[in-house]
Design a protein around this motif. Sequence first.
Motif, PDB file in Angstrom:
ATOM      1  N   PRO A  51       0.770  -1.486   0.195  1.00 38.17           N
ATOM      2  CA  PRO A  51      -0.008  -0.261   0.059  1.00 38.17           C
ATOM      3  C   PRO A  51       0.855   1.575  -0.349  1.00 38.17           C
ATOM      4  CG  PRO A  51       0.094  -0.741   2.384  1.00 38.17           C
ATOM      5  CD  PRO A  51       1.109  -2.022   1.036  1.00 38.17           C
ATOM      6  N   PRO A  52       0.253   2.421  -0.396  1.00 38.46           N
ATOM      7  CA  PRO A  52       0.907   3.809  -0.777  1.00 38.46           C
ATOM      8  C   PRO A  52       1.415   4.048   1.120  1.00 38.46           C
ATOM      9  CG  PRO A  52      -1.228   3.834  -0.837  1.00 38.46           C
ATOM     10  CD  PRO A  52      -0.836   3.000  -0.879  1.00 38.46           C
ATOM     11  N   LEU A  53       2.684   4.153   1.282  1.00 35.71           N
ATOM     12  CA  LEU A  53       2.600   5.501   2.656  1.00 35.71           C
ATOM     13  C   LEU A  53       1.932   6.744   3.341  1.00 35.71           C
ATOM     14  CD1 LEU A  53       6.898   5.943   1.441  1.00 35.71           C
ATOM     15  CD2 LEU A  53       5.618   5.113   3.343  1.00 35.71           C
ATOM     16  N   VAL A  54       1.151   7.188   1.810  1.00 33.25           N
ATOM     17  CA  VAL A  54       0.051   8.292   2.078  1.00 33.25           C
ATOM     18  C   VAL A  54      -0.881   7.275   2.076  1.00 33.25           C
ATOM     19  CG1 VAL A  54      -0.356  10.838   1.795  1.00 33.25           C
ATOM     20  CG2 VAL A  54       2.178  10.062   2.058  1.00 33.25           C
ATOM     21  N   GLU A  55      -1.992   8.284   2.350  1.00 35.86           N
ATOM     22  CA  GLU A  55      -3.405   8.246   1.814  1.00 35.86           C
ATOM     23  C   GLU A  55      -4.302   8.951   2.896  1.00 35.86           C
ATOM     24  OE1 GLU A  55      -5.561   4.211   3.385  1.00 35.86           O
ATOM     25  OE2 GLU A  55      -4.062   3.348   3.338  1.00 35.86           O
ATOM     26  N   TYR A  56      -5.610   9.331   2.448  1.00 40.50           N
ATOM     27  CA  TYR A  56      -6.595  10.610   2.843  1.00 40.50           C
ATOM     28  C   TYR A  56      -6.447   9.727   4.474  1.00 40.50           C
ATOM     29  CZ  TYR A  56      -7.732  12.444  -1.710  1.00 40.50           C
ATOM     30  OH  TYR A  56      -7.894  12.389  -2.734  1.00 40.50           O
ATOM     31  N   MET A  84      -3.976  14.962   3.818  1.00 43.33           N
ATOM     32  CA  MET A  84      -3.861  13.062   3.876  1.00 43.33           C
ATOM     33  C   MET A  84      -3.037  12.961   4.996  1.00 43.33           C
ATOM     34  SD  MET A  84      -2.624  13.189  -0.192  1.00 43.33           S
ATOM     35  CE  MET A  84      -1.050  13.876   0.056  1.00 43.33           C
ATOM     36  N   VAL A  86       0.378  10.103   6.935  1.00 46.26           N
ATOM     37  CA  VAL A  86       1.975   9.349   6.403  1.00 46.26           C
ATOM     38  C   VAL A  86       1.438   8.311   7.038  1.00 46.26           C
ATOM     39  CG1 VAL A  86       3.508   9.077   6.407  1.00 46.26           C
ATOM     40  CG2 VAL A  86       3.155  11.297   6.062  1.00 46.26           C
TER      41      VAL A  86
END
Lengths: 387, 387
Positions: A51-56, A84, A86
């Motif tokens: 998964p990404p380092l950053v999300e909403y 967003m 981290v």
Amino acid sequence: MKQMAGGAYARQALLPEGFRDQLAPKAEQEAALVRGLVDTFLSHGYDRVAPPLVEYEDSLLVGAGKTRAKQMFRLMDPDTQRMMAVRADMTMQMARLASTRLADAPRPLRLAYTGNVLRTKGSQLRPTRQFVQAGVELVGSPSLEAELEVIAVAVEALAAVGIGELSLDLTVAPLVAMMCDQHKLAGDVREGVMAALEAKDIGGLAVLPDASRAAFEKLLQAAGPAKQANEMLSGLELKGGAGKLVARLSRLTEMVADRLPDLSLTIDPCESHGFEYKSGIGFALFAKGGEGELGRGGRYMVTHPDGHEEEATGFSVYLDSLMKALPAAEKTDHVFLPFGTKSSDGNKLRVEGWRTVQGLDAGADPLVEAKRLGCSHILLDERVRPV
Amino acid sequence: MKQMAGGAYARQALLPEGFRDQLAPKAEQEAALVRGLVDTFLSHGYDRVAPPLVEYEDSLLVGAGKTRAKQMFRLMDPDTQRMMAVRADMTMQMARLASTRLADAPRPLRLAYTGNVLRTKGSQLRPTRQFVQAGVELVGSPSLEAELEVIAVAVEALAAVGIGELSLDLTVAPLVAMMCDQHKLAGDVREGVMAALEAKDIGGLAVLPDASRAAFEKLLQAAGPAKQANEMLSGLELKGGAGKLVARLSRLTEMVADRLPDLSLTIDPCESHGFEYKSGIGFALFAKGGEGELGRGGRYMVTHPDGHEEEATGFSVYLDSLMKALPAAEKTDHVFLPFGTKSSDGNKLRVEGWRTVQGLDAGADPLVEAKRLGCSHILLDERVRPV
């Protein structure tokens, strides 16, 4: 002018507290440990996801994520002006995947992951604000076989990277609250009891009426080697949910002892700190003789969009703790290739597993150059010789 | 209530534009590619280093970092109230290490790195805002052997992960400005010429007096296969810095052709876009027949705290581009182990290289369960059979 530049640079050389440059050979050791752990996870059929380092922000604050709210750095998305965050932990991301994109994947779902997490503040136990996490999640099986598998995979993964002797500490985070309910404890008394258990302070139980006090004292005294602890817990003759939880604990202890006879097993029935989002049995692994915890896991609930909940069990290792428990990495051997060495000769050595360092300076004395560059070996007259 | 929760979840499932969940088998393919690249880097004596994702803003804005200023996310450090930034590129971190903590390490210094970088905005070419970068930096050698080594390592690393046929495009970013100086072009004319060269627009050179126009037209026409390009460039009879740069380019072309005869070589002497911080020869690698650039590198200067500059050459691959150039990963084989399989049987299979999936449900039909879980094989009567 140069003075100023120097001052600016001195500041630049400083990293924010809790962040660090990992240099060789440590950086390589960490990468090799991650490889070793994940390879074991994959060998047990766990699928790697990233998964990404950053999300909403709101997608990281669901369920268990709430406990990390203060630990997450926030970023403004310039496109949407939405906040967003981290990630401060990857477990919530696995729960999100299990309940959305992978909601229709067959159960049990097995996920493996590794990656960096960031925290706004270091803790006393872990002053670093960036570290690598690696773990597995087993989603959709309520069976004790799930706990057994996750513990076995964790132990095998740690053994594969050099942690031979391990000790496993089992917890039952919801037990204390269940017992408080059964004894109808509320308000200040309840809080006092929970604090006393957390602090392992038997004197703090004095606020209780005699009938209840005996039970909570036994709970406190039960902490220790698993066999004994289970006997004491079963002596409490707990009913309802608490009784079932203690019975599960006892059964799991047997299963683990049977499957992993070399593992030291302890139980801490009062521990709930750090297991806030665990809905059942939790566990932590320690290197025998070492101080710090290497990793932890346990059972929790994944909440789906339609509100239904799904049983899950997982386990996470923090690489900084793991590195501390292992001997420091040693410098790797390198062969110096004097200027003008045929590139095919270098190739041959690398295929054999050597690491080569090509001399770039035609005028330099090869042996002096090899020493200066810290090479352990040198290729001279088509033979590898120690420097 | 449930409706609302559902709505909130639907939003949560959405990641910010440019961020994505990498699932199996893609996540595994990416990790394997990183392994493959870094293993090649290490085999050539590059030391792995791992700088943090976050630094103080000013330490990421030094030298080449300035070109990334708008691409970096900013974070407030709650401890010091100083601004920090998330790296948008790892090259500056290597320059920082080379000029501070590793300033006294023997030269040439060889560093290898890999990690995630974040960007505030995606570009048309690369809409993702998080991607993995992997590369090498060779610091402290002004020799053309350094360019040759970095190109050779890049080509070998890409070949090792399956990119067989490559084409290398060489650039000389400072050349255009040097020629403008020699032809005493300034103001609007100079800008017009630079824009025309950048856009490969020969008509845009009409603003020039006849004497200069011929030279710049030749420069534009020189773009193409390396042998031809070098002949045309030498025909320009450039003096001073421009002459030296063109001579270096010609010499490097010979060295590369000699060492890597299978590589297609082109030269683009007008290209400077994206090579802003390159001080000499730059290069980009493409998969033959593919569209996108796989990676790029070149020569640049590392500025030390006392103001002195040090020659460096490096190369970076972006994993998203690399993945696009390779066939999609295939699902891995898995053996289903029916409930009750001895754990030693599972171990044996894993040691042989199988990935196993343990059945956790005592009541389920093993073959049905194996199919449902997408396993390719099943262990029945102590033998592995296709499902």
